[in-house]
Write a protein that holds these residues in place. Sequence first.
Motif, short mmCIF file in Angstrom:
data_model
loop_
_atom_site.label_atom_id
_atom_site.label_comp_id
_atom_site.label_asym_id
_atom_site.label_seq_id
_atom_site.Cartn_x
_atom_site.Cartn_y
_atom_site.Cartn_z
N ARG A 19 0.79 -1.22 0.00
CA ARG A 19 0.00 0.00 0.00
C ARG A 19 0.83 1.29 0.00
O ARG A 19 1.69 1.48 0.86
CB ARG A 19 -0.88 -0.05 1.24
CG ARG A 19 -1.93 0.95 1.39
CD ARG A 19 -3.02 0.45 2.34
NE ARG A 19 -2.69 0.50 3.74
CZ ARG A 19 -2.16 -0.50 4.45
NH1 ARG A 19 -1.85 -1.62 3.86
NH2 ARG A 19 -1.93 -0.38 5.73
N CYS A 21 -0.39 5.06 0.14
CA CYS A 21 -1.61 5.88 0.23
C CYS A 21 -1.28 7.23 0.85
O CYS A 21 -0.11 7.59 0.99
CB CYS A 21 -2.70 5.13 1.00
SG CYS A 21 -2.46 5.04 2.77
N ASP A 23 -1.98 9.83 4.11
CA ASP A 23 -2.53 10.10 5.44
C ASP A 23 -3.01 11.54 5.45
O ASP A 23 -2.28 12.44 5.00
CB ASP A 23 -1.44 9.95 6.52
CG ASP A 23 -1.13 8.50 6.82
OD1 ASP A 23 -0.19 8.25 7.60
OD2 ASP A 23 -1.82 7.62 6.28
N GLY A 44 1.42 7.84 3.20
CA GLY A 44 1.12 6.83 4.22
C GLY A 44 0.99 5.45 3.58
O GLY A 44 1.37 5.25 2.43
N GLY A 45 0.45 4.57 4.39
CA GLY A 45 0.40 3.16 3.99
C GLY A 45 1.48 2.45 4.77
O GLY A 45 2.66 2.82 4.67
N SER A 46 1.10 1.45 5.56
CA SER A 46 2.07 0.84 6.45
C SER A 46 3.37 0.42 5.78
O SER A 46 4.46 0.80 6.24
CB SER A 46 1.41 -0.36 7.16
OG SER A 46 2.31 -0.99 8.01
N ASN A 49 5.39 3.47 4.92
CA ASN A 49 6.00 4.05 6.12
C ASN A 49 7.25 3.29 6.53
O ASN A 49 8.27 3.89 6.88
CB ASN A 49 5.00 4.02 7.29
CG ASN A 49 3.85 4.98 7.10
OD1 ASN A 49 3.97 5.99 6.41
ND2 ASN A 49 2.72 4.66 7.69
N ILE A 114 -8.67 5.62 12.68
CA ILE A 114 -8.38 5.93 11.27
C ILE A 114 -9.64 5.66 10.45
O ILE A 114 -10.20 4.57 10.50
CB ILE A 114 -7.21 5.07 10.75
CG1 ILE A 114 -5.97 5.35 11.58
CG2 ILE A 114 -6.94 5.38 9.28
CD1 ILE A 114 -4.77 4.55 11.18
N MET A 116 -10.88 5.13 6.87
CA MET A 116 -10.22 4.78 5.61
C MET A 116 -11.17 4.90 4.43
O MET A 116 -12.28 4.36 4.48
CB MET A 116 -9.73 3.31 5.65
CG MET A 116 -8.80 3.01 6.78
SD MET A 116 -7.26 3.90 6.67
CE MET A 116 -6.56 3.19 5.21
N ARG A 179 -5.88 -4.86 8.73
CA ARG A 179 -6.84 -3.74 8.75
C ARG A 179 -8.19 -4.32 8.35
O ARG A 179 -8.44 -4.56 7.14
CB ARG A 179 -6.40 -2.65 7.77
CG ARG A 179 -4.94 -2.24 7.92
CD ARG A 179 -4.73 -1.15 8.94
NE ARG A 179 -3.31 -0.88 9.13
CZ ARG A 179 -2.85 0.23 9.70
NH1 ARG A 179 -3.68 1.16 10.09
NH2 ARG A 179 -1.56 0.40 9.89
N GLY A 271 1.35 4.63 13.91
CA GLY A 271 2.71 4.85 13.41
C GLY A 271 3.75 4.15 14.26
O GLY A 271 4.88 3.92 13.82
N ASP A 274 4.92 0.81 12.56
CA ASP A 274 5.75 0.98 11.36
C ASP A 274 7.14 1.48 11.74
O ASP A 274 8.15 1.04 11.17
CB ASP A 274 5.08 1.96 10.40
CG ASP A 274 3.71 1.49 9.94
OD1 ASP A 274 2.92 2.32 9.47
OD2 ASP A 274 3.44 0.27 10.06
N CYS A 310 3.41 10.11 10.41
CA CYS A 310 4.09 8.82 10.52
C CYS A 310 5.32 8.86 9.61
O CYS A 310 6.45 8.85 10.09
CB CYS A 310 3.15 7.68 10.12
SG CYS A 310 1.80 7.47 11.28
#
Length: 333
Positions: A19, A21, A23, A44-46, A49, A114, A116, A179, A271, A274, A310
């Motif tokens: 991912r 994306c 944040d 963002g996106g784990s 990050n 969060i 989404m 998620r 965050g 990550d 993050c």
Amino acid sequence: MYNLDFKSDRSMDLVGIGRLCIDLNADQFNRPMEETTSFTKYVGGSPANIAIGAARLGLRSGFIGKVSDDQMGRFIQQYLQKNNIDVNGVSVDDTGAVTGLAFTEIKSPENCSILMYRDNVADLKLDTTNVSEDYIQQSKALLISGTALAASPSREAVFLALDYAKKHGVIVFFDLDYRAYSWNNDKETAVYYNLVAEKCDVIIGTREEFDMMEQFENFSQDDHKTANKWFDYSAEIVVIKHGSEGSIAYTKEGQTERSGIFKTKVLKTFGAGDAYASSFIYGLMNGWDLDQGMQFGSASASIVISKHSCSDAMPTVEEINQFLKSASISEKE
Ligand SMILES: Nc1ncnc2c1ncn2[C@@H]1O[C@H](COP(=O)(O)OP(=O)(O)OP(=O)(O)O)[C@@H](O)[C@H]1O
Ligand SMILES: O=C(O)C[C@@H](O)[C@H](O)C(=O)CO
């Protein structure tokens, strides 16, 4: 200790897949999102990050993902490049898909959530034609993030990347990153997570994420049983994160390490995972002892949760070492 054979003849250290994306973190915090009026935009996106965190620590990082063909997609690509992340594995969607948005709400330092927006997102349109065997075999390690398994064709792209990694001796990190909003039901999630976890060298997740993945067993939240399950497959290291209670890591060779946390002025809690993962991976890739890597990860997490973002907040080695000079780890019973 542990047995992870990072190949030295590789041009990259860590390639993330999954991912990418945006944040949108509320500028007004300590209140519900209904009462906020503005947000700050970050990448963002784990997995993004974690890759950004790894690059900030000096690891040669790359990424395999798909971005939308619009301003948000270009923002993400430009940010990755500015942060020294190789984007040759990043493709641009041509179906009109959009960038996933993560609106974050900071009701209080400990009460964050969060929201989404993930309909028709470009990241889940990653497909097997976007996964290059040559690209993966250039790396010492591959980071798989669980949410990339949530839908086809991204799911198949991840399985292909995993097969290429195993074929070329690339160490595979699996950050569970569960998620729920991305999945139809948790049994489906567990089926795909197990298929990936069985082939991974290092598995990192919260107690709750392992419970979801192991729901067909009856481990009753037993960390040691969790670790032994995955050592029967390919895992060399299993790390179980316990939020503000710290973390515990097991090695197939029989080592167990517990880590407390570094107390900090918490602005938001998301965050942490990550940041922990990127710094823990950095430690392993530098051959550090398990406890050193866990301490580095815990320090990085404390730094990131004290800040608004993050990705932007991911610290350098110098920042972590500076933090460690003044911090003292509070061991949780
Ligand atoms: N309140 C806190 N204060 C200090 N350190 C923390 C705190 N919460 C988490 N950490 C550190 O961060 C690590 C990872 O946090 P956590 O277990 O919440 O993972 P996670 O749920 O994946 O995080 P995220 O919220 O980013 O998804 C913990 O093991 C701990 O070391
Ligand atoms: O992973 C997500 O989609 C959300 C992230 O972008 C956000 O930064 C976060 O929750 C990190 O843990």
